[in-house]
Design an enzyme around this catalytic site. Structure first.
Site, PDB file in Angstrom:
ATOM      1  N   GLU A  17      -3.798  37.880 -28.827  1.00 42.66           N
ATOM      2  CA  GLU A  17      -2.673  36.966 -29.013  1.00 42.66           C
ATOM      3  C   GLU A  17      -1.975  37.218 -30.352  1.00 42.66           C
ATOM      4  O   GLU A  17      -1.569  36.282 -31.036  1.00 42.66           O
ATOM      5  CB  GLU A  17      -3.165  35.522 -28.927  1.00 42.66           C
ATOM      6  CG  GLU A  17      -3.745  35.180 -27.573  1.00 42.66           C
ATOM      7  CD  GLU A  17      -4.286  33.763 -27.489  1.00 42.66           C
ATOM      8  OE1 GLU A  17      -4.123  32.982 -28.455  1.00 42.66           O
ATOM      9  OE2 GLU A  17      -4.872  33.434 -26.456  1.00 42.66           O
ATOM     10  N   CYS A  18      -1.807  38.468 -30.690  1.00 39.96           N
ATOM     11  CA  CYS A  18      -1.241  38.865 -31.979  1.00 39.96           C
ATOM     12  C   CYS A  18       0.113  39.530 -31.762  1.00 39.96           C
ATOM     13  O   CYS A  18       0.372  40.116 -30.706  1.00 39.96           O
ATOM     14  CB  CYS A  18      -2.217  39.840 -32.651  1.00 39.96           C
ATOM     15  SG  CYS A  18      -1.660  40.549 -34.203  1.00 39.96           S
ATOM     16  N   GLY A  19       0.971  39.484 -32.760  1.00 36.43           N
ATOM     17  CA  GLY A  19       2.249  40.180 -32.674  1.00 36.43           C
ATOM     18  C   GLY A  19       2.077  41.694 -32.532  1.00 36.43           C
ATOM     19  O   GLY A  19       2.969  42.382 -32.044  1.00 36.43           O
ATOM     20  N   PHE A  20       0.913  42.212 -32.943  1.00 30.96           N
ATOM     21  CA  PHE A  20       0.637  43.644 -32.834  1.00 30.96           C
ATOM     22  C   PHE A  20      -0.074  44.019 -31.533  1.00 30.96           C
ATOM     23  O   PHE A  20      -0.349  45.195 -31.291  1.00 30.96           O
ATOM     24  CB  PHE A  20      -0.203  44.118 -34.020  1.00 30.96           C
ATOM     25  CG  PHE A  20       0.497  43.984 -35.345  1.00 30.96           C
ATOM     26  CD1 PHE A  20       1.622  44.738 -35.646  1.00 30.96           C
ATOM     27  CD2 PHE A  20       0.031  43.091 -36.295  1.00 30.96           C
ATOM     28  CE1 PHE A  20       2.278  44.610 -36.864  1.00 30.96           C
ATOM     29  CE2 PHE A  20       0.676  42.950 -37.524  1.00 30.96           C
ATOM     30  CZ  PHE A  20       1.795  43.713 -37.804  1.00 30.96           C
ATOM     31  N   THR A  21      -0.368  43.036 -30.684  1.00 31.03           N
ATOM     32  CA  THR A  21      -1.096  43.288 -29.438  1.00 31.03           C
ATOM     33  C   THR A  21      -0.454  44.374 -28.577  1.00 31.03           C
ATOM     34  O   THR A  21      -1.175  45.165 -27.962  1.00 31.03           O
ATOM     35  CB  THR A  21      -1.279  41.977 -28.645  1.00 31.03           C
ATOM     36  OG1 THR A  21      -2.006  41.055 -29.471  1.00 31.03           O
ATOM     37  CG2 THR A  21      -2.047  42.200 -27.350  1.00 31.03           C
TER      38      THR A  21
END
Length: 160
Positions: free
Chosen positions: A35-39
């Site tokens: 659930e990360c912006g970098f996912t």
């Protein structure tokens, strides 16, 4: 001298994996989160694995919930998410801690070998370490460095 082969980790699906199984390979290690912006970097990691795996690259994913509670799921949920959304087929491991007193021994070693912008600590999800065929850490990359930007360094390591 300590190398990759001195460590073990639990697979996402259970069971201990001897990281020495990857001796002679170039290994890209990444602490991941769903659930990360970098996912979306999962896509680039999978592409590197598919395109360079037959030349000796292995990508290893280590989920961690230490940054903004961005990996809250169980191992089963993580596996399903990675497969459903990104077709991840590279080896994934059980959730670990990458900072603090509970840091997994493998990550203690990685961080001691290559310091980052905040000393030895991992700053955020999707920090990457490149390990050479000899099992030593070659390089460390921050979260913002996209997998495709590592291709040159990986190909160089594969050619050694």
């Amino acid at each position: 001298m300590t190398t990759l082969s001195d460590f073990q980790a639990e697979a996402l699906t259970g069971g201990e994996v001897n990281l020495g199984d990857y001796d002679g390979k170039v290994v890209l290690v990444v602490n991941t989160a769903s659930e990360c912006g970098f996912t979306p970097q999962y896509e680039g990691l999978e592409q590197l694995w598919k395109e360079l795996g037959d030349q000796g690259l292995v990508v290893l994913g280590f989920p961690s919930d230490q940054f903004g509670h961005q990996e809250p799921g169980t191992e089963t949920e993580i596996a399903e998410f990675c497969q459903r959304n990104y077709g991840v087929s590279f080896p994934m491991f059980a959730k670990i801690e990458v900072n603090g007193p509970g840091t997994h021994p493998f990550y203690q070693w990685l961080k001691s070998e290559k310091k980052g912008m905040v000393g030895g600590a991992i700053k955020w999800n999707f920090t990457k370490f490149l390990i050479g065929r000899d099992g030593t850490v070659l390089e460390r990359y921050g979260s913002v460095k996209k997998p495709e930007e590592l291709r040159g360094d990986i190909e160089q390591a594969l050619a050694r």
